[in-house]
Enzyme design. Structure first.
Site, mmCIF file in Angstrom:
data_model
loop_
_atom_site.group_PDB
_atom_site.id
_atom_site.type_symbol
_atom_site.label_atom_id
_atom_site.label_comp_id
_atom_site.label_asym_id
_atom_site.label_seq_id
_atom_site.Cartn_x
_atom_site.Cartn_y
_atom_site.Cartn_z
ATOM 1 N N LYS A 1 34.158 53.609 17.751
ATOM 2 C CA LYS A 1 35.090 53.616 16.732
ATOM 3 C C LYS A 1 35.151 54.047 15.072
ATOM 4 O O LYS A 1 35.381 54.914 14.972
ATOM 5 C CB LYS A 1 36.302 51.954 16.980
ATOM 6 C CG LYS A 1 36.461 52.582 17.813
ATOM 7 C CD LYS A 1 37.869 51.781 17.990
ATOM 8 C CE LYS A 1 38.165 51.649 19.681
ATOM 9 N NZ LYS A 1 39.489 50.465 20.387
ATOM 10 N N LYS B 1 38.016 58.760 28.603
ATOM 11 C CA LYS B 1 38.803 57.764 29.599
ATOM 12 C C LYS B 1 40.281 57.765 28.592
ATOM 13 O O LYS B 1 40.354 58.571 27.548
ATOM 14 C CB LYS B 1 38.796 56.280 29.589
ATOM 15 C CG LYS B 1 38.733 56.157 28.139
ATOM 16 C CD LYS B 1 38.697 54.617 28.058
ATOM 17 C CE LYS B 1 39.021 53.510 27.193
ATOM 18 N NZ LYS B 1 39.638 51.923 27.312
ATOM 19 N N LYS C 1 45.485 55.024 25.248
ATOM 20 C CA LYS C 1 46.961 54.897 23.854
ATOM 21 C C LYS C 1 46.641 55.437 22.931
ATOM 22 O O LYS C 1 47.625 55.588 22.180
ATOM 23 C CB LYS C 1 47.421 53.894 24.185
ATOM 24 C CG LYS C 1 46.628 52.723 23.761
ATOM 25 C CD LYS C 1 47.719 51.581 23.833
ATOM 26 C CE LYS C 1 47.213 49.954 24.803
ATOM 27 N NZ LYS C 1 45.582 49.508 23.858
HETATM 28 N N1 AQP Z 1 42.096 54.612 31.080
HETATM 29 C C1 AQP Z 1 41.711 53.495 31.468
HETATM 30 N N2 AQP Z 1 41.484 52.723 32.546
HETATM 31 C C2 AQP Z 1 41.513 51.949 32.942
HETATM 32 N N3 AQP Z 1 41.618 50.586 32.392
HETATM 33 C C3 AQP Z 1 41.935 51.044 31.413
HETATM 34 N N4 AQP Z 1 42.163 49.777 29.854
HETATM 35 C C4 AQP Z 1 42.487 50.565 29.239
HETATM 36 N N5 AQP Z 1 42.128 52.204 29.517
HETATM 37 C C5 AQP Z 1 42.037 52.870 30.555
HETATM 38 C C6 AQP Z 1 42.102 49.104 30.190
HETATM 39 O O1 AQP Z 1 43.427 48.309 29.913
HETATM 40 C C7 AQP Z 1 42.708 47.099 29.305
HETATM 41 C C8 AQP Z 1 43.555 46.744 27.193
HETATM 42 O O2 AQP Z 1 42.686 47.646 26.992
HETATM 43 P P1 AQP Z 1 43.067 48.014 24.952
HETATM 44 O O3 AQP Z 1 43.615 47.853 24.578
HETATM 45 O O4 AQP Z 1 43.013 46.048 24.731
HETATM 46 O O5 AQP Z 1 42.008 48.449 25.059
HETATM 47 P P2 AQP Z 1 41.300 49.657 25.018
HETATM 48 O O6 AQP Z 1 39.847 49.831 26.535
HETATM 49 O O7 AQP Z 1 40.241 49.879 23.936
HETATM 50 O O8 AQP Z 1 42.690 50.714 25.806
HETATM 51 P P3 AQP Z 1 42.753 52.128 25.337
HETATM 52 O O9 AQP Z 1 43.866 51.792 25.936
HETATM 53 O O10 AQP Z 1 41.575 52.866 25.461
HETATM 54 O O11 AQP Z 1 43.472 52.045 24.221
HETATM 55 P P4 AQP Z 1 42.448 52.552 22.183
HETATM 56 O O12 AQP Z 1 42.986 53.864 22.046
HETATM 57 O O13 AQP Z 1 44.058 51.322 21.449
HETATM 58 O O14 AQP Z 1 41.012 52.095 22.240
HETATM 59 C C9 AQP Z 1 42.124 46.514 29.348
HETATM 60 O O15 AQP Z 1 41.199 45.890 30.279
HETATM 61 C C10 AQP Z 1 40.727 47.686 28.941
HETATM 62 O O16 AQP Z 1 39.660 48.122 29.952
#
Ligand code: AQP
Length: 337
Positions: A113, A200, A203
């Site tokens: 990050k 992956k 969001k």
């Molecule tokens: N692409 C994905 N496939 C499966 N599971 C996913 N999760 C996130 N992206 C995927 C799961 O969602 C939960 C919440 O995640 P988070 O928002 O706390 O952080 P993250 O994993 O960093 O999610 P994002 O969407 O990728 O957010 P940003 O863009 O802010 O970094 C977790 O259980 C995660 O495994």
């Protein structure tokens, strides 16, 4: 028999995606009968990278309303906003004082990050919150004596750190924390970016075609699936390494329709990518229409506030009890031995 506790949350960094749904929310809903669930909106984590206040407000309310719209039941799961329970930040400070700089600098997510901040914004301004993220996450978990934490692969290292801190503090001050275990849901799919399936789905992606948000306009969703990157082979086969785009579409279909991947491969024999995309569109659209209709019904309802209040009350009870124990055992509360 007493139910074991499980804790999890979603960070308020953007619009909740289909990846968040399949990897997290759908599993929470399936697990709420078997575990005592604490599911929070991770808004303190949501400020580890800069975000403007209007967007943050909107993301918090959207996330909590989506929890219920996706099927979390307020009579079974405790839903709350992280910053409403001050104990998360308080415990995080005590844990910080029992964590080394080296441990935090080794975290892969911090390295990724902070590099992303440098390359996206061309700045050297790396917020300390990004480094501290895993300590706050450890506090989220240890505060509730959670037995299990559902995790994707990317969070594995953070759970290991939470366990190390807990063990270190239990040895130093006396037993205060339960050791959390990772929980791997049966369908632990990692949903991939629609435009670059080597990454992956996230969001916070800058390209809105890369992800499907649960609140996306349905016509937009259809276009996004139509333009999802596949390959030139026109062979529908699950092969994550060589055909990540196609495999990703199969995974989405399999997960939402509860169909085995082999069954989908059979159904697709002799068909082209148009057929695959049409079926994926049908399952995704049907899910989103259901979620969006429920979301619109509850977004401005008194019920929503009532459900959050009751979840917050239960979370506060558990969190304050644990923090009192930590303050007693560490000597912060001078009146208690
Ligand atoms: N692409 C994905 N496939 C499966 N599971 C996913 N999760 C996130 N992206 C995927 C799961 O969602 C939960 C919440 O995640 P988070 O928002 O706390 O952080 P993250 O994993 O960093 O999610 P994002 O969407 O990728 O957010 P940003 O863009 O802010 O970094 C977790 O259980 C995660 O495994």
């Amino acid at each position: 028999m007493e139910k074991k506790r499980m804790i999890s949350g979603i960070t308020t960094t953007g619009k909740i995606t289909l990846g968040n749904y399949i990897g997290a929310l759908k599993n929470f809903v399936d697990l709420q009968d078997d575990f005592e669930m604490y599911i929070f909106v991770a808004n303190l984590h949501g400020i580890t990278l800069p975000i403007d206040k209007e967007t943050l407000r909107k993301n918090i309310k959207e996330t909590v309303a989506l929890y219920f719209a996706c099927g979390l039941d307020p009579t079974k799961s405790n839903i709350f906003i992280q910053s409403d329970i001050a104990e998360h930040a308080e415990l995080a400070w005590v844990l910080t004082c029992n964590t080394t700089l080296g441990e935090l600098q080794r975290m892969t997510q911090f390295k990724d990050k902070s590099n992303k901040v440098k390359s996206d914004n061309g700045t050297e301004f790396i917020p300390t919150g990004l480094l501290m993220y895993p300590v706050l996450m450890a506090a989220d978990i240890l505060l509730y004596d959670a037995s299990f934490v559902p995790v994707g692969k990317d969070q594995k290292q953070h759970i290991e750190l939470a366990r190390s801190i807990a063990e270190r503090m239990n040895n130093k001050y006396g037993e205060m924390f339960k050791m959390p275990e990772e929980y791997h849901p049966k369908v632990g799919a990692k949903i991939l970016d629609l435009q670059d399936p080597t990454k992956k789905m996230s969001k916070s992606s800058l390209n809105s075609k890369s992800y499907i948000a649960l609140l996306d306009n349905i016509e937009e969703v259809k276009k996004k699936i139509k333009s999802a990157v596949t390959d030139s082979e026109n062979l529908i086969k699950y092969d994550l390494e060589n055909k990540p785009g196609v495999s990703n579409l199969i995974t989405i279909w399999s997960s939402l329709a509860n169909l085995a991947i082999e069954k989908i491969e059979k159904m697709c024999e002799g068909k082209d990518y148009g057929f695959l995309k049409e079926n994926v569109t049908n399952v995704v659209v049907s899910l989103l229409e259901k979620i969006q209709s429920k979301y619109n019904e509850i977004y401005n309802s008194d019920d929503l506030e009532k459900w959050i209040e009751s979840g917050t009350l239960n979370a506060k009870k558990a969190a304050s009890k644990k923090l009192r124990k930590v303050y007693n055992l560490t000597g912060l509360n001078y009146k208690r031995k």
